[in-house]
Write an enzyme that holds these catalytic residues in place. Structure first.
Site, PDB file in Angstrom:
ATOM      1  N   GLY A  92       0.888  -1.381  -0.042  1.00  0.00           N
ATOM      2  CA  GLY A  92      -0.020   0.105  -0.008  1.00  0.00           C
ATOM      3  C   GLY A  92       0.760   1.129  -0.040  1.00  0.00           C
TER       4      GLY A  92
ATOM      5  CD  GLU B 248       1.198  -1.745   3.099  1.00  0.00           C
ATOM      6  OE1 GLU B 248       1.449  -2.632   2.924  1.00  0.00           O
ATOM      7  OE2 GLU B 248       2.418  -0.810   3.336  1.00  0.00           O
TER       8      GLU B 248
ATOM      9  CG  ASP C 149       6.155  -3.028   2.414  1.00  0.00           C
ATOM     10  OD1 ASP C 149       4.930  -2.969   2.880  1.00  0.00           O
ATOM     11  OD2 ASP C 149       6.546  -2.354   1.715  1.00  0.00           O
TER      12      ASP C 149
ATOM     13  CG  HIS D 198      11.019   1.130  -0.032  1.00  0.00           C
ATOM     14  ND1 HIS D 198      10.115   1.594  -1.063  1.00  0.00           N
ATOM     15  CD2 HIS D 198      10.075   1.398   1.070  1.00  0.00           C
ATOM     16  CE1 HIS D 198       8.972   2.072  -0.780  1.00  0.00           C
ATOM     17  NE2 HIS D 198       8.726   1.921   0.697  1.00  0.00           N
TER      18      HIS D 198
ATOM     19  CG  ASP E  83       6.713   1.252  -3.503  1.00  0.00           C
ATOM     20  OD1 ASP E  83       5.969   1.671  -2.725  1.00  0.00           O
ATOM     21  OD2 ASP E  83       7.749   1.837  -4.014  1.00  0.00           O
TER      22      ASP E  83
END
Length: 155
Positions: free
Chosen positions: A10, A47, A69, A124, A134
């Site tokens: 998200g 998310e 994540d 990331h 992402d």
């Protein structure tokens, strides 16, 4: 039972702000990318919505491994926060109302149809599917014609 790997993410441009979500579903050689976005929402809602939309896309009960994540999402399931929230009338341990209850209810209902495990991955950090998610979530958040997030407006 089919085995599905799902990668979710998200994104929010400001928090709250325009938000986007993405889910990549992989079963054998098949892959499907889903994404969407809203005006005025939060990163945590996006998310959650990524996992919800991914599970909604499954047409039959599956064994699903969801890579996220988001510790918020993973911990709520794996550390049994969701079970305690339901037991406590949707209150946190601090007796406050649980945020995003609408999405937690959907996720709980959808996950009950499948065998689901959540795996946390560092965001990331070069993970290919997480990076794709992402990017798709950020693109969705900056898309045209976004609607308001009705669940965020209710909170």
């Amino acid at each position: 039972m089919k085995f599905v790997r799902m990668y979710t993410d998200g994104s929010c441009l400001g928090n709250p702000g325009n938000g986007g979500w993405c889910a990549i579903l992989r079963c054998g050689d098949h892959e499907k990318l889903l994404s969407g976005g809203f005006l005025r929402t939060t990163n945590n809602r996006m998310e959650l919505l990524a996992a919800v939309r991914g599970l909604e896309a499954l047409k039959e009960p599956c064994e699903v491994e969801i890579f996220t994540d988001s510790r918020y999402l993973r911990d709520a399931i794996e550390k049994k926060w969701l079970q305690r929230w339901k037991k406590n009338g949707w209150k946190t341990s601090g007796r406050k109302a649980v945020k995003n209850q609408d999405l937690w209810l959907l996720l709980d209902q959808l996950a009950a149809r499948h065998t689901v495990r959540f795996q946390w991955i560092r965001g990331h950090s070069g993970h290919p599917e997480n990076e794709r998610c992402d990017e798709a979530a950020r693109n969705a958040a900056s898309g045209l014609g976004l609607q308001n997030d009705p669940g965020y407006a209710r909170e």
